[in-house]
Design a protein around this motif. Structure first.
Motif, mmCIF file in Angstrom:
data_model
loop_
_atom_site.group_PDB
_atom_site.id
_atom_site.type_symbol
_atom_site.label_atom_id
_atom_site.label_comp_id
_atom_site.label_asym_id
_atom_site.label_seq_id
_atom_site.Cartn_x
_atom_site.Cartn_y
_atom_site.Cartn_z
ATOM 1 N N VAL A 60 0.841 -1.208 0.000
ATOM 2 C CA VAL A 60 0.000 0.000 0.000
ATOM 3 C C VAL A 60 0.872 1.251 0.000
ATOM 4 C CG1 VAL A 60 -1.661 1.337 1.365
ATOM 5 C CG2 VAL A 60 -1.962 -1.134 1.097
ATOM 6 N N GLU A 61 1.891 1.266 0.850
ATOM 7 C CA GLU A 61 2.771 2.434 0.931
ATOM 8 C C GLU A 61 3.558 2.631 -0.359
ATOM 9 O OE1 GLU A 61 5.100 1.706 4.392
ATOM 10 O OE2 GLU A 61 3.429 2.099 5.792
ATOM 11 N N ALA A 62 3.959 1.551 -1.006
ATOM 12 C CA ALA A 62 4.685 1.653 -2.263
ATOM 13 C C ALA A 62 3.805 2.271 -3.349
ATOM 14 C CB ALA A 62 5.184 0.280 -2.700
ATOM 15 N N ALA A 63 2.535 1.867 -3.396
ATOM 16 C CA ALA A 63 1.613 2.443 -4.381
ATOM 17 C C ALA A 63 1.387 3.924 -4.106
ATOM 18 C CB ALA A 63 0.286 1.686 -4.352
ATOM 19 N N ALA A 64 1.252 4.291 -2.828
ATOM 20 C CA ALA A 64 1.031 5.696 -2.476
ATOM 21 C C ALA A 64 2.249 6.551 -2.818
ATOM 22 C CB ALA A 64 0.701 5.816 -0.993
ATOM 23 N N ALA A 65 3.439 5.966 -2.746
ATOM 24 C CA ALA A 65 4.652 6.716 -3.085
ATOM 25 C C ALA A 65 4.752 6.994 -4.573
ATOM 26 C CB ALA A 65 5.879 5.927 -2.622
ATOM 27 N N ILE A 66 4.116 6.149 -5.383
ATOM 28 C CA ILE A 66 4.142 6.334 -6.840
ATOM 29 C C ILE A 66 2.991 7.229 -7.286
ATOM 30 C CG2 ILE A 66 3.834 5.164 -9.060
ATOM 31 C CD1 ILE A 66 5.193 2.696 -7.748
ATOM 32 N N ALA A 67 1.783 6.942 -6.795
ATOM 33 C CA ALA A 67 0.569 7.607 -7.285
ATOM 34 C C ALA A 67 0.277 8.867 -6.475
ATOM 35 C CB ALA A 67 -0.602 6.636 -7.244
ATOM 36 N N THR A 68 1.185 9.811 -6.508
ATOM 37 C CA THR A 68 1.048 11.020 -5.695
ATOM 38 C C THR A 68 0.112 12.062 -6.308
ATOM 39 O OG1 THR A 68 3.019 11.960 -6.740
ATOM 40 C CG2 THR A 68 3.344 10.726 -4.696
ATOM 41 N N ASP A 69 -0.365 11.809 -7.514
ATOM 42 C CA ASP A 69 -1.254 12.764 -8.174
ATOM 43 C C ASP A 69 -2.719 12.342 -8.104
ATOM 44 O OD1 ASP A 69 -0.629 10.567 -9.764
ATOM 45 O OD2 ASP A 69 -0.632 11.688 -11.660
ATOM 46 N N ALA A 110 -3.513 5.755 3.729
ATOM 47 C CA ALA A 110 -2.349 6.070 2.905
ATOM 48 C C ALA A 110 -2.634 7.189 1.915
ATOM 49 C CB ALA A 110 -1.886 4.814 2.158
ATOM 50 N N PHE A 111 -3.855 7.218 1.382
ATOM 51 C CA PHE A 111 -4.156 8.161 0.307
ATOM 52 C C PHE A 111 -4.878 9.425 0.772
ATOM 53 C CE2 PHE A 111 -2.921 4.635 -2.304
ATOM 54 C CZ PHE A 111 -2.380 5.244 -3.434
ATOM 55 N N ALA A 112 -5.414 9.453 1.983
ATOM 56 C CA ALA A 112 -6.085 10.670 2.456
ATOM 57 C C ALA A 112 -5.173 11.894 2.414
ATOM 58 C CB ALA A 112 -6.648 10.461 3.861
ATOM 59 N N PRO A 113 -3.906 11.801 2.845
ATOM 60 C CA PRO A 113 -3.029 12.980 2.741
ATOM 61 C C PRO A 113 -2.770 13.394 1.298
ATOM 62 C CG PRO A 113 -2.126 11.373 4.283
ATOM 63 C CD PRO A 113 -3.236 10.681 3.550
ATOM 64 N N ILE A 114 -2.717 12.418 0.401
ATOM 65 C CA ILE A 114 -2.529 12.725 -1.024
ATOM 66 C C ILE A 114 -3.749 13.448 -1.566
ATOM 67 C CG2 ILE A 114 -2.278 11.680 -3.312
ATOM 68 C CD1 ILE A 114 -0.649 9.446 -1.938
ATOM 69 N N GLY A 119 -6.415 18.770 -3.355
ATOM 70 C CA GLY A 119 -7.665 19.529 -3.354
ATOM 71 C C GLY A 119 -8.838 18.865 -2.673
ATOM 72 N N GLY A 120 -8.647 17.696 -2.114
ATOM 73 C CA GLY A 120 -9.746 17.014 -1.411
ATOM 74 C C GLY A 120 -10.162 15.740 -2.104
ATOM 75 N N GLY A 121 -10.602 15.877 -3.339
ATOM 76 C CA GLY A 121 -10.931 14.707 -4.144
ATOM 77 C C GLY A 121 -12.080 13.885 -3.606
#
Length: 250
Positions: A60-69, A110-114, A119-121
């Motif tokens: 999960v953390e590896a995916a979040a490190a890649i998909a930062t957009d 993992a993705f809430a901070p992203i 912008g919220g998303g």
């Protein structure tokens, strides 16, 4: 939530609803990260494919490190074959809860901070009408989906301040291979139109997400939620089929 120009990550895109989500998001003009535990099975032309096991924190953390957009997270992946509490394999029961509840929670954490930085998303969790009843033959799955519904409502409250829309998709019967095999083994004939076409369900879900809806249901999902006002009930596939003009095979 405007999907054209958005960047979405979808879990469990190797088949079924997840595959259709990835395809439809691309059609609507979104960038898509299509993920699965076995990425070699993903066939979504135009998507960026990532390996992701939602029950593995490192993955999960590896995916979040890649998909930062990412500004749209669709939590679809789940283990469904837990069986009944009294007779099912305990490891399978644990995996059902781990994927549906803890795996979804891991993805959101993992993705809430992203999402906040972007912008919220929005987050869309794929649940089931089994969350509002139970299913003989798979009571552990129903309980896991009930827990996931509570999780969805909780994170909606917690993420409201950062402007993240949290939506639940709560369908009834979907025409996936898993459902067709289950019905065939049980000797159940479903009438035409009762099983929701996955592509139609995905369009309903994404239309609702764009409209800002927080809970999206089909007709069986709506009936299941309405049943909550009465005594607890069992989601009986045979009875549902019969109520729509079909039944079991002789």
């Amino acid at each position: 939530m405007e999907l054209h120009g958005a960047t979405a990550l979808v879990t469990g895109t190797n088949r079924g609803i997840g595959h259709h989500f990835a395809i439809e998001l691309l059609r609507r003009g979104a960038k898509v990260y299509a993920t699965a535990r076995r990425p070699e099975l993903v066939n979504v032309p135009g998507a960026e494919v990532l390996r992701l096991d939602i029950t593995d924190q490192g993955s999960v953390e590896a995916a979040a490190a890649i998909a930062t957009d990412v500004d749209v997270l669709i939590n679809n992946a789940a283990f469904t074959a837990g069986g009944n509490f009294m007779t099912g394999d305990l490891d399978a029961i644990r995996m059902t809860m781990d994927s549906n509840y803890y795996g979804t929670l891991a993805m959101i954490r993992a993705f809430a901070p992203i999402l906040a930085r972007n912008g919220g998303g929005a987050i869309l969790n794929v649940l089931s009408a089994a969350a509002w009843t139970t299913v003989d033959g798979n009571t552990s799955y129903a309980a896991a989906k009930s827990a996931q519904w509570g999780l969805t409502n909780g994170v909606r409250l917690e993420l409201a301040a950062q402007g993240t829309q949290v939506t639940a998709l709560v369908p009834g019967l979907i025409a996936t291979e898993t459902m067709k095999d289950f019905a065939a083994n049980a000797g159940i004939d479903f009438p035409d139109g009762l099983l929701e076409d996955p592509a139609d369900l995905v369009r309903l879900a994404l239309d609702g997400l764009e409209a800002g809806e927080i809970e999206i249901v089909d007709r069986i999902g709506a009936d299941a939620k309405a049943s909550l006002i009465g005594p607890p009930s069992t989601f009986d596939l045979e009875a549902v089929a019969a109520s729509y003009g079909a039944g079991t095979r002789s």
